[in-house]
Design a protein around this motif. Structure first.
Motif, mmCIF file in Angstrom:
data_model
loop_
_atom_site.group_PDB
_atom_site.id
_atom_site.type_symbol
_atom_site.label_atom_id
_atom_site.label_comp_id
_atom_site.label_asym_id
_atom_site.label_seq_id
_atom_site.Cartn_x
_atom_site.Cartn_y
_atom_site.Cartn_z
ATOM 1 N N GLY A 25 19.175 -48.021 11.414
ATOM 2 C CA GLY A 25 18.453 -46.631 11.372
ATOM 3 C C GLY A 25 17.278 -47.134 10.651
ATOM 4 N N CYS A 26 16.266 -48.225 10.207
ATOM 5 C CA CYS A 26 15.070 -47.951 10.014
ATOM 6 C C CYS A 26 14.127 -47.464 11.190
ATOM 7 C CB CYS A 26 14.496 -49.207 9.387
ATOM 8 S SG CYS A 26 14.093 -50.733 10.669
ATOM 9 N N SER A 27 13.522 -46.212 10.691
ATOM 10 C CA SER A 27 12.707 -45.810 11.867
ATOM 11 C C SER A 27 11.565 -46.728 11.671
ATOM 12 C CB SER A 27 12.660 -44.196 11.546
ATOM 13 O OG SER A 27 11.530 -43.960 10.843
ATOM 14 N N GLY A 28 10.735 -46.550 12.734
ATOM 15 C CA GLY A 28 9.655 -47.453 12.606
ATOM 16 C C GLY A 28 8.441 -46.874 13.473
ATOM 17 N N GLY A 29 7.576 -47.806 14.078
ATOM 18 C CA GLY A 29 6.581 -47.568 14.406
ATOM 19 C C GLY A 29 6.631 -46.944 16.022
ATOM 20 N N PRO A 30 5.383 -47.213 16.823
ATOM 21 C CA PRO A 30 5.412 -46.503 17.982
ATOM 22 C C PRO A 30 6.724 -47.111 19.085
ATOM 23 C CG PRO A 30 3.894 -48.311 17.697
ATOM 24 C CD PRO A 30 4.387 -48.212 16.749
ATOM 25 N N VAL A 31 7.193 -46.118 19.781
ATOM 26 C CA VAL A 31 8.024 -46.691 20.829
ATOM 27 C C VAL A 31 7.357 -46.247 22.313
ATOM 28 C CG1 VAL A 31 10.039 -46.098 19.413
ATOM 29 C CG2 VAL A 31 9.220 -44.211 20.848
ATOM 30 N N LYS A 32 8.009 -46.767 23.257
ATOM 31 C CA LYS A 32 7.482 -46.642 24.644
ATOM 32 C C LYS A 32 7.234 -45.113 25.098
ATOM 33 C CE LYS A 32 8.595 -51.384 26.060
ATOM 34 N NZ LYS A 32 9.469 -52.231 27.071
ATOM 35 N N ILE A 99 22.202 -42.013 17.681
ATOM 36 C CA ILE A 99 21.946 -43.247 17.078
ATOM 37 C C ILE A 99 22.910 -43.713 15.974
ATOM 38 C CG2 ILE A 99 20.257 -44.373 15.250
ATOM 39 C CD1 ILE A 99 17.877 -42.581 16.355
ATOM 40 N N ALA A 100 23.536 -42.786 15.263
ATOM 41 C CA ALA A 100 24.559 -43.073 14.371
ATOM 42 C C ALA A 100 25.919 -43.445 15.020
ATOM 43 C CB ALA A 100 25.002 -41.883 13.670
ATOM 44 N N ILE A 101 26.107 -43.289 16.337
ATOM 45 C CA ILE A 101 27.108 -43.496 17.152
ATOM 46 C C ILE A 101 26.719 -45.111 17.774
ATOM 47 C CG2 ILE A 101 28.196 -43.548 19.639
ATOM 48 C CD1 ILE A 101 27.753 -40.352 19.265
ATOM 49 N N ARG A 102 25.709 -45.496 17.674
ATOM 50 C CA ARG A 102 25.087 -46.836 18.095
ATOM 51 C C ARG A 102 25.247 -47.767 16.868
ATOM 52 N NH1 ARG A 102 23.167 -43.540 21.705
ATOM 53 N NH2 ARG A 102 22.551 -44.286 23.845
ATOM 54 N N VAL A 103 25.070 -47.117 15.628
ATOM 55 C CA VAL A 103 25.227 -47.720 14.461
ATOM 56 C C VAL A 103 26.575 -48.065 14.139
ATOM 57 C CG1 VAL A 103 25.049 -47.748 11.944
ATOM 58 C CG2 VAL A 103 23.303 -46.951 13.260
ATOM 59 N N ALA A 104 27.764 -47.208 14.209
ATOM 60 C CA ALA A 104 28.939 -47.552 14.176
ATOM 61 C C ALA A 104 29.434 -48.583 15.220
ATOM 62 C CB ALA A 104 29.733 -46.096 14.344
ATOM 63 N N ASP A 105 28.910 -48.607 16.165
ATOM 64 C CA ASP A 105 29.258 -49.825 17.266
ATOM 65 C C ASP A 105 28.944 -50.908 16.709
ATOM 66 O OD1 ASP A 105 30.512 -47.854 19.037
ATOM 67 O OD2 ASP A 105 28.599 -47.915 20.344
ATOM 68 N N GLU A 106 27.826 -51.009 15.958
ATOM 69 C CA GLU A 106 27.316 -52.288 15.497
ATOM 70 C C GLU A 106 28.119 -52.720 13.937
ATOM 71 O OE1 GLU A 106 25.022 -55.725 14.708
ATOM 72 O OE2 GLU A 106 25.245 -54.661 16.448
ATOM 73 N N VAL A 107 28.300 -51.485 13.205
ATOM 74 C CA VAL A 107 29.223 -51.906 12.302
ATOM 75 C C VAL A 107 30.907 -52.682 12.732
ATOM 76 C CG1 VAL A 107 30.990 -50.868 10.618
ATOM 77 C CG2 VAL A 107 28.433 -50.082 10.743
ATOM 78 N N ALA A 191 19.856 -50.159 8.330
ATOM 79 C CA ALA A 191 18.525 -50.487 8.031
ATOM 80 C C ALA A 191 18.274 -52.009 8.469
ATOM 81 C CB ALA A 191 18.626 -50.789 6.395
ATOM 82 N N GLY A 192 19.348 -52.727 9.019
ATOM 83 C CA GLY A 192 19.180 -54.094 9.638
ATOM 84 C C GLY A 192 18.863 -54.083 11.091
ATOM 85 N N MET A 193 19.331 -52.864 11.518
ATOM 86 C CA MET A 193 19.061 -52.852 13.038
ATOM 87 C C MET A 193 17.579 -52.523 13.418
ATOM 88 S SD MET A 193 22.469 -50.739 13.945
ATOM 89 C CE MET A 193 22.187 -50.732 15.689
ATOM 90 N N LYS A 194 17.225 -52.947 14.661
ATOM 91 C CA LYS A 194 15.895 -52.629 15.113
ATOM 92 C C LYS A 194 16.109 -51.246 15.572
ATOM 93 C CE LYS A 194 12.156 -54.237 18.245
ATOM 94 N NZ LYS A 194 11.829 -54.931 19.248
ATOM 95 N N ILE A 195 15.672 -50.196 15.005
ATOM 96 C CA ILE A 195 15.612 -48.942 15.196
ATOM 97 C C ILE A 195 14.290 -48.315 15.258
ATOM 98 C CG2 ILE A 195 16.561 -46.535 14.890
ATOM 99 C CD1 ILE A 195 19.148 -47.901 13.726
ATOM 100 N N TYR A 204 13.373 -41.374 10.543
ATOM 101 C CA TYR A 204 15.048 -41.655 10.327
ATOM 102 C C TYR A 204 15.329 -42.265 8.985
ATOM 103 C CZ TYR A 204 19.743 -41.831 12.595
ATOM 104 O OH TYR A 204 20.760 -41.349 12.899
ATOM 105 N N ASP A 205 16.209 -41.845 8.165
ATOM 106 C CA ASP A 205 16.651 -42.324 6.937
ATOM 107 C C ASP A 205 17.850 -42.957 7.014
ATOM 108 O OD1 ASP A 205 17.432 -42.772 4.377
ATOM 109 O OD2 ASP A 205 17.297 -40.733 3.551
ATOM 110 N N PRO A 206 17.957 -44.311 6.983
ATOM 111 C CA PRO A 206 19.189 -45.137 7.230
ATOM 112 C C PRO A 206 20.225 -44.869 5.981
ATOM 113 C CG PRO A 206 17.327 -46.547 6.574
ATOM 114 C CD PRO A 206 16.821 -45.447 6.850
ATOM 115 N N ALA A 207 19.725 -44.515 4.880
ATOM 116 C CA ALA A 207 20.453 -44.325 3.863
ATOM 117 C C ALA A 207 21.541 -43.269 3.975
ATOM 118 C CB ALA A 207 19.611 -44.008 2.526
ATOM 119 N N GLN A 208 20.908 -42.248 4.872
ATOM 120 C CA GLN A 208 21.614 -40.967 4.915
ATOM 121 C C GLN A 208 22.005 -40.767 6.519
ATOM 122 O OE1 GLN A 208 22.293 -38.600 2.573
ATOM 123 N NE2 GLN A 208 21.323 -40.053 1.237
#
Length: 226
Positions: A25-32, A99-107, A191-195, A204-208
Motif C-alpha cells: 500500500g504505499c501510494s506513489g507517483g505516476p502510473v501508466k 489492492i487489499a486482496i493483493r496485499v493479503a496474498d503477499e502476507v 508499505a513494503g510493496m511497490k504500489i 493510499y494509506d498503507p496503515a489503514q
C-alpha cells in the motif's frame, strides 16, 4: 508460522474479523495511462475498476442485507450511508479492496501460509452462516464476483490472527494484542510493496489499507498519469 485454523476455531475469530470491518500500500507517483493502480507487476486497469463498480452498484441496490451491513460499522460494514451515490468514493473504495486482496496474498507468501480452495470454501460457508458472503462482499464495495477473493483475504487474516492469539478469546487483552500485531503486519507488508495509485482516485494509506478521498477538483483529471 501461522497455519489455517481448525474448523472449530474459525467462527469466533472470523466473527471478530468481520466485526472489525477489516479491508478498508504505499501510494506513489505516476502510473501508466489506463491504469487505476499498479501492485508490483500486477496492473489494475481503469476499465476493470469501472466494470467492477458498475456491477457493484447494480447488485448493491437490490440487496437489502448488504445495504444494512454497509450502513452499520459494528456489523462489519463500511460505516457509510446505504444510499447509492455515483461518486468517486465508489471507485476509490473498490480500488482499495482490490489492492487489499493483493496485499493479503503477499502476507500469505511472506509467512509461508498455503491458502487452499478448501480453506476459502470454509470461510465462505462461515460468512454465509453469519450475514451472507454475498452481502459482506457488496458491503465492502465489491461486486459478488469478488466474493471468493474477499474470502481469501479473510482466510489469510483469520489464520494470522488466530495463530497469534493462541486461543485467546475475542475481546480479551491477548486477542486485542494479536489483532494489533496482525494489523501492523498487513500495514508493513503494504508499505513494503511497490504500489502506485492513479491520483484521480486519491492517496493510499498503507496503515489503514484504504484510499483517502481525493478532492473533487482532482477527480476529473488524470494529472500525474503517464
Amino acid at each position: 508460522m501461522p497455519a489455517i485454523l481448525p474448523t472449530r476455531t474459525v467462527p469466533a475469530v472470523l466473527a471478530a474479523v468481520l466485526a472489525a470491518g477489516a479491508l478498508t500500500g504505499c501510494s506513489g507517483g505516476p502510473v501508466k495511462a489506463g491504469s487505476a493502480a499498479l501492485v508490483g507487476d500486477d496492473r489494475i486497469t481503469v476499465r476493470a475498476l469501472d466494470a467492477a463498480v458498475t456491477d457493484w452498484r447494480r447488485e448493491f441496490k437490490e440487496d437489502g442485507a448488504a445495504n444494512a451491513l454497509r450502513a452499520d460499522p459494528e456489523s462489519g460494514g463500511a460505516g457509510q450511508a446505504a444510499a447509492l451515490q455515483a461518486s468517486g468514493d465508489d471507485l476509490s473504495g473498490a480500488l482499495s479492496g482490490m489492492i487489499a486482496i493483493r496485499v493479503a496474498d503477499e502476507v500469505a507468501r511472506r509467512v509461508h501460509l498455503d491458502v487452499t480452495a478448501t480453506d476459502v470454501d470454509r470461510i465462505v460457508a462461515q460468512m454465509d452462516a453469519q450475514q451472507g458472503a454475498r452481502a459482506y462482499t457488496l458491503a465492502k464495495g465489491l461486486p459478488t464476483s469478488y466474493t471468493r477473493d474477499l474470502a481469501r483475504f479473510y482466510t489469510v487474516q483469520t489464520a494470522v490472527l488466530g495463530g497469534l492469539a493462541r486461543g485467546a478469546q475475542p475481546g480479551s487483552a491477548g486477542f486485542q494484542r494479536a489483532a494489533q500485531t496482525t494489523e501492523a503486519l498487513f500495514a508493513r507488508t503494504a508499505a513494503g510493496m511497490k504500489i502506485e495509485v492513479n491520483p484521480r482516485y486519491g492517496r493510499y494509506d498503507p496503515a489503514q489499507l484504504k484510499i483517502d478521498s481525493v478532492p473533487s477538483m482532482l477527480s476529473a483529471t488524470e494529472s500525474g498519469v503517464r
